[in-house]
Scaffold this motif. Structure first.
Motif, PDB file in Angstrom:
ATOM      1  N   ASN A 194       0.829  -1.204   0.000  1.00 50.29           N
ATOM      2  CA  ASN A 194       0.000   0.000   0.000  1.00 50.29           C
ATOM      3  C   ASN A 194       0.871   1.265   0.000  1.00 50.29           C
ATOM      4  O   ASN A 194       1.897   1.318   0.670  1.00 50.29           O
ATOM      5  N   PHE A 195       0.455   2.264  -0.784  1.00 49.40           N
ATOM      6  CA  PHE A 195       1.134   3.559  -0.786  1.00 49.40           C
ATOM      7  C   PHE A 195       0.117   4.645  -1.114  1.00 49.40           C
ATOM      8  O   PHE A 195      -0.996   4.372  -1.530  1.00 49.40           O
ATOM      9  N   ASN A 196       0.506   5.892  -0.898  1.00 43.32           N
ATOM     10  CA  ASN A 196      -0.361   7.030  -1.164  1.00 43.32           C
ATOM     11  C   ASN A 196       0.100   7.748  -2.420  1.00 43.32           C
ATOM     12  O   ASN A 196       1.306   7.816  -2.700  1.00 43.32           O
ATOM     13  N   TRP A 246      -0.581  -1.514  -6.358  1.00 40.24           N
ATOM     14  CA  TRP A 246      -0.447  -2.064  -7.701  1.00 40.24           C
ATOM     15  C   TRP A 246      -0.023  -3.515  -7.534  1.00 40.24           C
ATOM     16  O   TRP A 246       0.808  -3.837  -6.671  1.00 40.24           O
ATOM     17  N   THR A 247      -0.574  -4.404  -8.364  1.00 40.86           N
ATOM     18  CA  THR A 247      -0.163  -5.806  -8.387  1.00 40.86           C
ATOM     19  C   THR A 247      -0.035  -6.245  -9.845  1.00 40.86           C
ATOM     20  O   THR A 247      -0.603  -5.613 -10.738  1.00 40.86           O
ATOM     21  N   LEU A 286      -0.817  -4.807 -15.134  1.00 36.47           N
ATOM     22  CA  LEU A 286      -0.475  -4.102 -13.911  1.00 36.47           C
ATOM     23  C   LEU A 286      -1.790  -3.519 -13.400  1.00 36.47           C
ATOM     24  O   LEU A 286      -2.418  -2.696 -14.073  1.00 36.47           O
ATOM     25  N   VAL A 287      -2.256  -4.019 -12.254  1.00 33.80           N
ATOM     26  CA  VAL A 287      -3.588  -3.674 -11.750  1.00 33.80           C
ATOM     27  C   VAL A 287      -3.471  -2.800 -10.505  1.00 33.80           C
ATOM     28  O   VAL A 287      -2.837  -3.189  -9.520  1.00 33.80           O
ATOM     29  N   GLY A 288      -4.086  -1.623 -10.566  1.00 31.06           N
ATOM     30  CA  GLY A 288      -4.087  -0.696  -9.438  1.00 31.06           C
ATOM     31  C   GLY A 288      -5.461  -0.644  -8.798  1.00 31.06           C
ATOM     32  O   GLY A 288      -6.464  -0.447  -9.486  1.00 31.06           O
ATOM     33  N   LYS A 289      -5.497  -0.823  -7.477  1.00 25.33           N
ATOM     34  CA  LYS A 289      -6.753  -0.731  -6.718  1.00 25.33           C
ATOM     35  C   LYS A 289      -6.559   0.337  -5.654  1.00 25.33           C
ATOM     36  O   LYS A 289      -5.765   0.155  -4.727  1.00 25.33           O
TER      37      LYS A 289
END
Length: 132
Positions: A68-70, A83-84, A90-93
């Motif tokens: 997790n990051f901001n 991101w995973t 590359l999937v960002g949630k």
């Protein structure tokens, strides 16, 4: 990694409606549609570094996959998320800090172009980048 390199925005699809749904005013939306965004992406294992430069700002973002990051968008909207890698995507949630609503992003290479798809509150948009 297929995402490594310098990518310049080429075109947008439904980007104005997406920004409107985010609550971005019409003046900022018009400017953002022509921001000349350039991404320089490098990956070292699970660590990814992205330099974003546009007509409005230049920032460097570093993150580790799954951590997790901001992040603060160009309009000031604050997000928190991860991101995973899911296959070749590359999937960002992310969740907005101000209202907790989800903003999801997928980056993938399609036909030699970097396609970034956004989804917020049922509105989907794309930004398509060409490699320099």
């Amino acid at each position: 990694m297929a995402f490594d390199g310098t990518w310049k925005v080429d075109r947008n699809e439904n980007y104005d409606k997406f920004m409107e749904k985010l609550g971005i005013n019409v003046v900022k939306r018009k400017l953002a549609a022509h921001d000349n965004l350039k991404l320089i992406i490098t990956q070292d294992g699970n660590k990814i570094k992205i330099k974003e430069s546009s007509n409005f700002r230049t920032i460097e973002i570093e993150f580790e996959l799954g951590v997790n990051f901001n992040y603060t968008m160009a309009d000031g909207t604050e997000l928190s998320g991860t991101w995973t890698m899911e296959g070749a995507q590359l999937v960002g949630k992310f969740k907005r800090v101000d209202n907790g609503k989800e903003l999801n992003t997928v980056r993938e290479i399609v036909g030699g172009e970097l396609v970034q798809t956004y989804n917020y509150e049922g509105v989907e948009a794309k930004r398509i980048f060409k490699k320099e």
